[in-house]
Design an enzyme around this catalytic site. Structure first.
Site, PDB file in Angstrom:
ATOM      1  CB  SER A 184      -0.894   0.002   1.244  1.00  0.00           C
ATOM      2  OG  SER A 184      -1.517   1.259   1.446  1.00  0.00           O
ATOM      3  CE1 TYR A 231      -4.573  -2.224   4.992  1.00  0.00           C
ATOM      4  CE2 TYR A 231      -3.643  -0.041   4.636  1.00  0.00           C
ATOM      5  CZ  TYR A 231      -4.185  -1.210   4.134  1.00  0.00           C
ATOM      6  OH  TYR A 231      -4.355  -1.369   2.773  1.00  0.00           O
TER       7      TYR A 231
END
Length: 282
Positions: free
Chosen positions: A174, A187
């Protein structure tokens, strides 16, 4: 311009695509050219979002596609119907990638049916936004790490006995691995771990002729978004990207295809960035 104002906040991870408004765009945009003909791909989190778009694009390019999902049965079935509509075939595997036994069982089922496994796409993930880091519970940290990075490691361990020279692994990291995200600290940490895992694994598997690369999406309109953020955050989602909008799953899937096929045959340990030029936090 599309208004991303879905006020139906979802209360489960990773979210349901069939409840999203507007619906994500997952359809391939160009005709296939047989770049994955004869290959078998296994995609975690393949029921929706980037996983769905990737599964359908792989099918268009000739692959047989197995998708793994947690509990989103309706979405998974819709994805497999789309795979079949591309003239391909596949299978649905329901379970938790954080469970090592399930990962090994899933791989064995794919190999039993098709006799091979050529492409592993590690895509499943969860995220839980928290305003205050002090509110991130031990259970949340463990769940996020178990799904996002433990699951990828389990899947690689399960797949390796069946992968051969010319096989590929593609991992979803990401933009948060590079710039962080203050609402998604745990995350972001898992996505940084995936980045390092990808680079180290590429070195380990290069002598075996197995390439390992990653994709680091920016703000993409997937079920994780309404399942993670309140309506005001959903409405502004992606607007701070250079392109001024969130991306669609079918704008990420071509990066997955490039890394999964022979077009990227001289690449390993690299990460592609379909992120809209997103330099600031959303």
């Amino acid at each position: 311009m599309t208004q991303y104002s879905d006020d139906r906040v979802q209360d489960q991870q990773p979210g349901l695509e069939h409840e999203m408004s507007p619906a994500p765009d997952y359809a391939p945009r160009f005709p296939g050219s047989g770049r994955l003909e004869g290959r078998v791909a296994l995609i975690t989190g393949g029921d929706s979002g980037i996983g769905r778009a990737t599964a359908i694009l792989f099918a268009r390019e000739g692959a047989r596609v197995a998708i793994m999902h947690l509990n989103e049965d309706e979405d998974a079935q819709a994805t497999m119907e789309a795979v079949n509509a591309e003239g391909s075939e596949g299978m649905i595997l329901r379970g938790d990638v954080g469970d090592r036994t399930f990962c090994f069982d899933a791989v064995e089922k794919v190999v039993q049916r098709y006799g091979q496994l050529d492409i592993l796409v590690n895509n499943a993930a969860e995220q839980h936004a928290q305003e205050a880091f002090e509110d991130v519970s031990e259970d949340q940290i463990e769940a996020t790490f178990r799904t996002n990075i433990f699951g990828q490691m389990f899947m690689v361990q399960a797949a390796l006995p069946h992968l051969r020279e010319g096989s590929v692994i593609v991992q979803t990291t990401s933009i948060t691995a590079y710039r962080g995200q203050d609402l998604l600290i745990d995350y972001s940490a898992t996505k940084g771990a995936i980045l390092s895992f990808t680079r180290a694994l590429a070195q380990k598997l290069a002598p075996r002729g197995i390439r390992v690369n990653g994709v680091a999406p920016g703000p993409i309109w997937t079920p994780l978004i309404p399942a993670s953020f309140p309506p005001d955050k959903v409405e502004s989602f992606g607007k701070s990207s250079t392109l001024g909008r969130p991306g669609q799953p079918n704008e990420v899937a071509p990066a997955m295809l490039f890394l999964a096929c022979a077009d990227s045959s001289f690449m390993t340990g690299h990460v592609l960035h379909p992120d809209g030029g997103a330099p600031t936090a959303d």
